[in-house]
Scaffold this motif. Structure first.
Motif, PDB file in Angstrom:
ATOM      1  N   MET A   1       0.837  -1.196   0.000  1.00  0.00           N
ATOM      2  CA  MET A   1       0.000   0.000   0.000  1.00  0.00           C
ATOM      3  C   MET A   1       0.875   1.250   0.000  1.00  0.00           C
ATOM      4  N   ASP A   2       0.402   2.306  -0.663  1.00  0.00           N
ATOM      5  CA  ASP A   2       1.169   3.531  -0.799  1.00  0.00           C
ATOM      6  C   ASP A   2       0.646   4.592   0.165  1.00  0.00           C
ATOM      7  N   ALA A   3       1.042   4.484   1.438  1.00  0.00           N
ATOM      8  CA  ALA A   3       0.707   5.462   2.478  1.00  0.00           C
ATOM      9  C   ALA A   3      -0.776   5.826   2.477  1.00  0.00           C
ATOM     10  N   PRO A   4      -1.673   4.852   2.671  1.00  0.00           N
ATOM     11  CA  PRO A   4      -3.113   5.155   2.668  1.00  0.00           C
ATOM     12  C   PRO A   4      -3.551   6.091   3.784  1.00  0.00           C
ATOM     13  N   LEU A   5      -2.743   6.219   4.845  1.00  0.00           N
ATOM     14  CA  LEU A   5      -3.097   7.123   5.948  1.00  0.00           C
ATOM     15  C   LEU A   5      -2.481   8.511   5.785  1.00  0.00           C
ATOM     16  N   LYS A   6      -1.893   8.764   4.640  1.00  0.00           N
ATOM     17  CA  LYS A   6      -1.222  10.041   4.430  1.00  0.00           C
ATOM     18  C   LYS A   6      -2.172  11.211   4.681  1.00  0.00           C
ATOM     19  N   GLY A   7      -1.746  12.111   5.574  1.00  0.00           N
ATOM     20  CA  GLY A   7      -2.535  13.294   5.873  1.00  0.00           C
ATOM     21  C   GLY A   7      -3.595  13.113   6.940  1.00  0.00           C
ATOM     22  N   TRP A   8      -3.837  11.862   7.389  1.00  0.00           N
ATOM     23  CA  TRP A   8      -4.841  11.622   8.427  1.00  0.00           C
ATOM     24  C   TRP A   8      -4.348  12.204   9.756  1.00  0.00           C
ATOM     25  N   LYS A   9      -5.279  12.763  10.522  1.00  0.00           N
ATOM     26  CA  LYS A   9      -5.005  13.113  11.912  1.00  0.00           C
ATOM     27  C   LYS A   9      -5.550  11.980  12.780  1.00  0.00           C
ATOM     28  N   ILE A  10      -4.671  11.410  13.599  1.00  0.00           N
ATOM     29  CA  ILE A  10      -5.041  10.248  14.415  1.00  0.00           C
ATOM     30  C   ILE A  10      -4.820  10.587  15.881  1.00  0.00           C
ATOM     31  N   LEU A  11      -5.873  10.420  16.678  1.00  0.00           N
ATOM     32  CA  LEU A  11      -5.787  10.744  18.096  1.00  0.00           C
ATOM     33  C   LEU A  11      -5.104   9.617  18.861  1.00  0.00           C
ATOM     34  N   VAL A  12      -4.032   9.960  19.569  1.00  0.00           N
ATOM     35  CA  VAL A  12      -3.294   9.036  20.433  1.00  0.00           C
ATOM     36  C   VAL A  12      -3.745   9.315  21.865  1.00  0.00           C
ATOM     37  N   PRO A  13      -4.388   8.345  22.556  1.00  0.00           N
ATOM     38  CA  PRO A  13      -5.081   8.659  23.812  1.00  0.00           C
ATOM     39  C   PRO A  13      -4.249   8.606  25.075  1.00  0.00           C
ATOM     40  N   ARG A  14      -2.933   8.454  24.937  1.00  0.00           N
ATOM     41  CA  ARG A  14      -2.075   8.460  26.123  1.00  0.00           C
ATOM     42  C   ARG A  14      -0.807   9.233  25.828  1.00  0.00           C
ATOM     43  N   GLY A  15      -0.235   9.826  26.874  1.00  0.00           N
ATOM     44  CA  GLY A  15       1.007  10.554  26.723  1.00  0.00           C
ATOM     45  C   GLY A  15       2.179   9.738  27.206  1.00  0.00           C
ATOM     46  N   GLY A  16       3.197  10.417  27.713  1.00  0.00           N
ATOM     47  CA  GLY A  16       4.365   9.738  28.250  1.00  0.00           C
ATOM     48  C   GLY A  16       5.182   9.036  27.180  1.00  0.00           C
ATOM     49  N   VAL A  17       6.020   8.102  27.621  1.00  0.00           N
ATOM     50  CA  VAL A  17       6.881   7.363  26.694  1.00  0.00           C
ATOM     51  C   VAL A  17       6.047   6.567  25.711  1.00  0.00           C
ATOM     52  N   TRP A  18       4.995   5.916  26.213  1.00  0.00           N
ATOM     53  CA  TRP A  18       4.124   5.123  25.340  1.00  0.00           C
ATOM     54  C   TRP A  18       3.518   6.006  24.262  1.00  0.00           C
ATOM     55  N   GLY A  19       2.969   7.140  24.660  1.00  0.00           N
ATOM     56  CA  GLY A  19       2.355   8.038  23.694  1.00  0.00           C
ATOM     57  C   GLY A  19       3.355   8.538  22.672  1.00  0.00           C
ATOM     58  N   GLY A  20       4.593   8.828  23.127  1.00  0.00           N
ATOM     59  CA  GLY A  20       5.623   9.276  22.203  1.00  0.00           C
ATOM     60  C   GLY A  20       5.974   8.215  21.175  1.00  0.00           C
ATOM     61  N   ASP A  21       6.059   6.956  21.624  1.00  0.00           N
ATOM     62  CA  ASP A  21       6.362   5.861  20.695  1.00  0.00           C
ATOM     63  C   ASP A  21       5.237   5.685  19.675  1.00  0.00           C
ATOM     64  N   VAL A  22       3.993   5.781  20.135  1.00  0.00           N
ATOM     65  CA  VAL A  22       2.853   5.629  19.227  1.00  0.00           C
ATOM     66  C   VAL A  22       2.819   6.788  18.226  1.00  0.00           C
ATOM     67  N   ALA A  23       3.099   7.983  18.711  1.00  0.00           N
ATOM     68  CA  ALA A  23       3.123   9.136  17.809  1.00  0.00           C
ATOM     69  C   ALA A  23       4.145   8.934  16.702  1.00  0.00           C
ATOM     70  N   GLU A  24       5.323   8.389  17.037  1.00  0.00           N
ATOM     71  CA  GLU A  24       6.332   8.113  16.019  1.00  0.00           C
ATOM     72  C   GLU A  24       5.834   7.072  15.024  1.00  0.00           C
ATOM     73  N   ALA A  25       5.133   6.045  15.527  1.00  0.00           N
ATOM     74  CA  ALA A  25       4.587   5.015  14.636  1.00  0.00           C
ATOM     75  C   ALA A  25       3.547   5.607  13.687  1.00  0.00           C
ATOM     76  N   VAL A  26       2.752   6.551  14.172  1.00  0.00           N
ATOM     77  CA  VAL A  26       1.757   7.216  13.333  1.00  0.00           C
ATOM     78  C   VAL A  26       2.453   8.054  12.265  1.00  0.00           C
ATOM     79  N   ARG A  27       3.484   8.792  12.648  1.00  0.00           N
ATOM     80  CA  ARG A  27       4.224   9.607  11.671  1.00  0.00           C
ATOM     81  C   ARG A  27       4.855   8.733  10.594  1.00  0.00           C
ATOM     82  N   ALA A  28       5.300   7.538  10.989  1.00  0.00           N
ATOM     83  CA  ALA A  28       5.919   6.631  10.025  1.00  0.00           C
ATOM     84  C   ALA A  28       4.938   6.184   8.947  1.00  0.00           C
ATOM     85  N   ARG A  29       3.639   6.313   9.226  1.00  0.00           N
ATOM     86  CA  ARG A  29       2.609   5.979   8.236  1.00  0.00           C
ATOM     87  C   ARG A  29       2.167   7.215   7.450  1.00  0.00           C
TER      88      ARG A  29
END
Length: 303
Positions: free
Chosen positions: A1-29
């Motif tokens: 797939m060619d970045a199907p989530l490109k431009g999507w805003k995705i809510l990450v419901p936790r902060g801290g280290v976990w939230g930071g890691d998830v945010a990076e995973a979202v950016r990678a998409r």
């Protein structure tokens, strides 16, 4: 797939280290993470706090064979309290998110189930905690509202478990800007990573606009969300953030997400046979069998 989530805003419901890691995973998409912690942990009540302090002293003195950690929040609590786990005491984590939180906090992780990241999956694969094994002593640090699945399962197998309330989960109000974006469908997806998160999503944002997708990290979380009246569009194949984002990609591309089993069916069948024998061929209690994946992969038109 060619970045199907490109431009999507995705809510990450936790902060801290976990939230930071998830945010990076979202950016990678190629999507934009919107970090909005909806839950946090608070100290238990006075009585539970006394018990917690006592059990931590026992842990640090070497009393327990294992510590069972079934949430990233419990790992955060251990770190915040400065808990020191003796070298000979082993640590079992319920899944990769919890294991990552423990590792980040400086703890060693000795066992993580590979197929089903839940309390039932932990019991299924945890060799030292199986039936017909020498009894082990386990400290389980849990939330105030945790289901007793792990403690009950260990007790049925003849092991010793101290189930201790280590924290209370409390809701955190989202910023008005986040609420505005959700009301106006400026966010495309919300990650629902626990029943507690589902409660806050319902409390703070319902009704959710049809244009916003809700992605649940596993069947248990999906069930909790649906019981609250929330619509669930994606259930992750595996209980991980990567799988959760995979599901959103399939949804965004308009394709059906392949349905696979989240756990080793051979292991489940062996457990069923063992339980049948133990219960004199009576029906196997549902609470002893890990939940298989639910049907998923609806395209937008199927919702």
């Amino acid at each position: 797939m060619d970045a199907p989530l490109k431009g999507w805003k995705i809510l990450v419901p936790r902060g801290g280290v976990w939230g930071g890691d998830v945010a990076e995973a979202v950016r990678a998409r190629s999507a934009f993470p919107i970090t909005a912690p909806l839950i946090n942990f608070a100290s238990p009540n006075e009585s539970d706090s006394r018990v917690l302090a006592e059990k931590i002293r026992l842990l640090e003195s070497g009393h327990y064979n294992w510590v069972a950690v079934t949430s990233a929040t419990a790992a955060d609590v251990m770190h915040s309290l400065g808990v020191k786990v003796p070298d000979h005491t082993l640590i079992a984590a319920v899944g990769e998110t919890t294991a990552a939180s423990l590792t980040t906090a400086g703890y060693r992780v000795d066992f993580v189930p590979t197929h089903d990241n839940s309390a039932k999956g932990l019991l299924l694969e945890w060799a030292e905690a199986a039936r017909n094994q020498p009894p082990i002593s386990v400290l389980w640090l849990r939330s105030e509202v945790a289901r007793p699945t792990l403690a009950d399962g260990l007790a049925r197998r003849g092991h010793l478990v101290d189930s201790v309330v280590a924290y209370r989960t409390v809701g955190v109000p989202a910023a008005e800007s986040i609420q505005y974006d959700i009301r106006n469908s400026r966010i495309r997806a919300i990650l629902v990573t626990s029943g507690s998160v589902a409660e806050q999503v319902d409390k703070q944002f319902s009704p959710i606009p049809d244009e916003i997708y809700l992605a649940a990290i596993g069947p248990r979380t999906a069930k909790d969300a649906r019981q609250l009246g929330l619509r669930v569009d994606v259930v992750a194949k595996q209980r991980s953030v990567a799988s959760l984002l995979d599901g959103l990609e399939w949804l965004a591309s308009g394709s059906d997400m392949p349905v696979t089993e989240a756990i080793d069916l051979k292991a489940v069948r062996a457990l069923e046979a063992e339980l049948h024998a133990e219960h004199d061929n009576q029906p196997v209690p549902k609470e002893d069998i890990p939940a298989l994946d639910e049907g998923r992969g609806q395209t937008p038109g199927d919702r």
